[in-house]
Motif scaffolding. Structure first.
Motif, PDB file in Angstrom:
ATOM      1  N   ILE A 174      82.278  70.187  30.314  1.00  0.00           N
ATOM      2  CA  ILE A 174      80.973  69.805  30.871  1.00  0.00           C
ATOM      3  C   ILE A 174      80.079  69.163  29.803  1.00  0.00           C
ATOM      4  CG2 ILE A 174      78.841  70.708  31.892  1.00  0.00           C
ATOM      5  CD1 ILE A 174      80.605  72.565  33.582  1.00  0.00           C
ATOM      6  N   PRO A 175      79.993  69.714  28.578  1.00  0.00           N
ATOM      7  CA  PRO A 175      79.180  69.037  27.555  1.00  0.00           C
ATOM      8  C   PRO A 175      79.691  67.628  27.207  1.00  0.00           C
ATOM      9  CG  PRO A 175      79.534  71.305  26.916  1.00  0.00           C
ATOM     10  CD  PRO A 175      80.407  71.050  28.115  1.00  0.00           C
ATOM     11  N   ARG A 176      81.017  67.444  27.159  1.00  0.00           N
ATOM     12  CA  ARG A 176      81.556  66.105  26.886  1.00  0.00           C
ATOM     13  C   ARG A 176      81.121  65.124  27.964  1.00  0.00           C
ATOM     14  NH1 ARG A 176      86.872  68.367  25.843  1.00  0.00           N
ATOM     15  NH2 ARG A 176      87.013  68.666  23.626  1.00  0.00           N
ATOM     16  N   LYS A 177      81.245  65.563  29.211  1.00  0.00           N
ATOM     17  CA  LYS A 177      80.855  64.706  30.328  1.00  0.00           C
ATOM     18  C   LYS A 177      79.354  64.400  30.265  1.00  0.00           C
ATOM     19  CE  LYS A 177      80.657  64.579  35.343  1.00  0.00           C
ATOM     20  NZ  LYS A 177      80.884  65.334  36.574  1.00  0.00           N
ATOM     21  N   ARG A 178      78.542  65.406  29.984  1.00  0.00           N
ATOM     22  CA  ARG A 178      77.086  65.194  29.871  1.00  0.00           C
ATOM     23  C   ARG A 178      76.752  64.201  28.765  1.00  0.00           C
ATOM     24  NH1 ARG A 178      75.477  71.281  30.167  1.00  0.00           N
ATOM     25  NH2 ARG A 178      75.491  71.588  32.411  1.00  0.00           N
ATOM     26  N   ASN A 179      77.431  64.321  27.627  1.00  0.00           N
ATOM     27  CA  ASN A 179      77.180  63.406  26.508  1.00  0.00           C
ATOM     28  C   ASN A 179      77.527  61.969  26.881  1.00  0.00           C
ATOM     29  OD1 ASN A 179      76.284  65.496  24.906  1.00  0.00           O
ATOM     30  ND2 ASN A 179      78.242  65.774  23.868  1.00  0.00           N
ATOM     31  N   LEU A 180      78.636  61.792  27.581  1.00  0.00           N
ATOM     32  CA  LEU A 180      79.033  60.446  27.996  1.00  0.00           C
ATOM     33  C   LEU A 180      78.043  59.872  29.007  1.00  0.00           C
ATOM     34  CD1 LEU A 180      82.883  60.996  28.309  1.00  0.00           C
ATOM     35  CD2 LEU A 180      81.710  59.585  26.603  1.00  0.00           C
ATOM     36  N   ILE A 181      77.580  60.693  29.929  1.00  0.00           N
ATOM     37  CA  ILE A 181      76.594  60.239  30.917  1.00  0.00           C
ATOM     38  C   ILE A 181      75.277  59.896  30.226  1.00  0.00           C
ATOM     39  CG2 ILE A 181      75.197  60.983  32.885  1.00  0.00           C
ATOM     40  CD1 ILE A 181      77.708  62.521  33.879  1.00  0.00           C
ATOM     41  N   ALA A 182      74.871  60.711  29.256  1.00  0.00           N
ATOM     42  CA  ALA A 182      73.640  60.434  28.505  1.00  0.00           C
ATOM     43  C   ALA A 182      73.760  59.119  27.734  1.00  0.00           C
ATOM     44  CB  ALA A 182      73.330  61.580  27.544  1.00  0.00           C
ATOM     45  N   LEU A 183      74.922  58.869  27.151  1.00  0.00           N
ATOM     46  CA  LEU A 183      75.149  57.604  26.433  1.00  0.00           C
ATOM     47  C   LEU A 183      75.041  56.427  27.401  1.00  0.00           C
ATOM     48  CD1 LEU A 183      75.928  55.957  23.953  1.00  0.00           C
ATOM     49  CD2 LEU A 183      78.328  56.465  24.474  1.00  0.00           C
ATOM     50  N   LYS A 184      75.620  56.586  28.567  1.00  0.00           N
ATOM     51  CA  LYS A 184      75.555  55.520  29.573  1.00  0.00           C
ATOM     52  C   LYS A 184      74.108  55.245  29.965  1.00  0.00           C
ATOM     53  CE  LYS A 184      77.165  54.016  34.068  1.00  0.00           C
ATOM     54  NZ  LYS A 184      77.998  54.303  35.234  1.00  0.00           N
ATOM     55  N   LYS A 185      73.340  56.298  30.196  1.00  0.00           N
ATOM     56  CA  LYS A 185      71.921  56.129  30.562  1.00  0.00           C
ATOM     57  C   LYS A 185      71.157  55.426  29.450  1.00  0.00           C
ATOM     58  CE  LYS A 185      71.434  59.985  33.766  1.00  0.00           C
ATOM     59  NZ  LYS A 185      70.864  61.318  33.980  1.00  0.00           N
ATOM     60  N   ARG A 186      71.419  55.820  28.201  1.00  0.00           N
ATOM     61  CA  ARG A 186      70.747  55.176  27.068  1.00  0.00           C
ATOM     62  C   ARG A 186      71.082  53.696  26.979  1.00  0.00           C
ATOM     63  NH1 ARG A 186      72.637  58.266  22.566  1.00  0.00           N
ATOM     64  NH2 ARG A 186      72.450  60.137  23.780  1.00  0.00           N
ATOM     65  N   LEU A 187      72.349  53.368  27.187  1.00  0.00           N
ATOM     66  CA  LEU A 187      72.778  51.967  27.116  1.00  0.00           C
ATOM     67  C   LEU A 187      72.201  51.143  28.260  1.00  0.00           C
ATOM     68  CD1 LEU A 187      76.495  52.350  26.022  1.00  0.00           C
ATOM     69  CD2 LEU A 187      74.559  51.558  24.646  1.00  0.00           C
ATOM     70  N   MET A 188      72.056  51.760  29.424  1.00  0.00           N
ATOM     71  CA  MET A 188      71.523  51.039  30.571  1.00  0.00           C
ATOM     72  C   MET A 188      70.016  50.805  30.440  1.00  0.00           C
ATOM     73  SD  MET A 188      73.763  52.634  33.665  1.00  0.00           S
ATOM     74  CE  MET A 188      73.136  51.521  34.917  1.00  0.00           C
ATOM     75  N   GLU A 189      69.333  51.668  29.676  1.00  0.00           N
ATOM     76  CA  GLU A 189      67.896  51.499  29.449  1.00  0.00           C
ATOM     77  C   GLU A 189      67.606  50.318  28.539  1.00  0.00           C
ATOM     78  OE1 GLU A 189      66.602  55.233  27.870  1.00  0.00           O
ATOM     79  OE2 GLU A 189      66.677  56.233  29.830  1.00  0.00           O
ATOM     80  N   ASP A 190      68.508  50.061  27.589  1.00  0.00           N
ATOM     81  CA  ASP A 190      68.278  48.984  26.607  1.00  0.00           C
ATOM     82  C   ASP A 190      68.526  47.624  27.159  1.00  0.00           C
ATOM     83  OD1 ASP A 190      67.563  50.835  24.761  1.00  0.00           O
ATOM     84  OD2 ASP A 190      69.555  50.973  23.877  1.00  0.00           O
TER      85      ASP A 190
END
Length: 190
Positions: A174-190
């Motif tokens: 679950i933490p790995r999945k959360r980290n990947l989703i957070a990275l995706k959100k960060r990249l989509m914001e930029d």
């Protein structure tokens, strides 16, 4: 992505230090995460199929040689059915792999999907594997009778397996999945 791979930039207007992301290094990092997630899910699926196939063959052989009753045939059949389910689950997941584009975001989506598969397998292991097989095993022991040492061993083994699968799901997948989703959100914001 490693901190060293970020470039330090001085913003002349605000007089602050800023950081720029090296897109090539980020893409390599995401590719590594995707490959690691793919290796993990492949290893888990293959090992579960090998273990359950072996147990199924042993139970069928034991049932035939010892001329056992329906309990042993039922146990062997349950184990064989788990292998069939794992093959179906794997084929479905593998077919989905071809739908991801080979861009950085596509590879990130692929890594998220593989991590989600690991979470799903861990969840299925608890509710649709360990609990039913545990109930079946305890039912067989109750029906045929077993000494206290066997009861304690079987209950302890299932409790330990239940605890370890839940811990692995909660502490790793679950933490790995959360980290990947957070990275995706960060990249989509930029």
């Amino acid at each position: 992505m490693e901190f060293e791979e970020m470039q330090k930039i001085w913003n002349e207007q605000t007089g602050e230090t800023m950081y720029a992301i090296n897109e090539s290094a980020l893409h390599k990092s995401i590719s590594r995460k995707k490959a690691a997630a793919g290796k993990r899910i492949n290893l888990v699926e293959i090992m579960l199929m090998i273990i359950n196939s072996t147990v199924s063959v042993i139970l069928f052989t034991d049932a035939i040689l010892d001329k056992e009753g329906p309990w042993d045939y039922a146990g062997a059949t349950i184990m064989a059915l788990t292998v069939v389910f794992l093959i179906y689950f794997r084929n479905k997941r593998k077919a989905k792999e071809n739908t991801f584009d080979r861009s950085m975001m596509g590879e990130l989506d692929h890594a998220i999907a593989n991590s989600d598969s690991m979470v799903r397998i861990a969840t299925l292991m608890i509710y649709y594997y360990l609990i039913p097989v545990g109930i079946f095993s305890l039912g067989k022991m109750l029906y045929f009778g077993a000494d206290i040492e066997k009861w304690l061993l079987i209950i302890g083994m299932f409790a330990l397996a239940f605890f370890l699968v839940r811990w692995e799901r909660k502490a790793m997948h679950i933490p790995r999945k959360r980290n990947l989703i957070a990275l995706k959100k960060r990249l989509m914001e930029d």
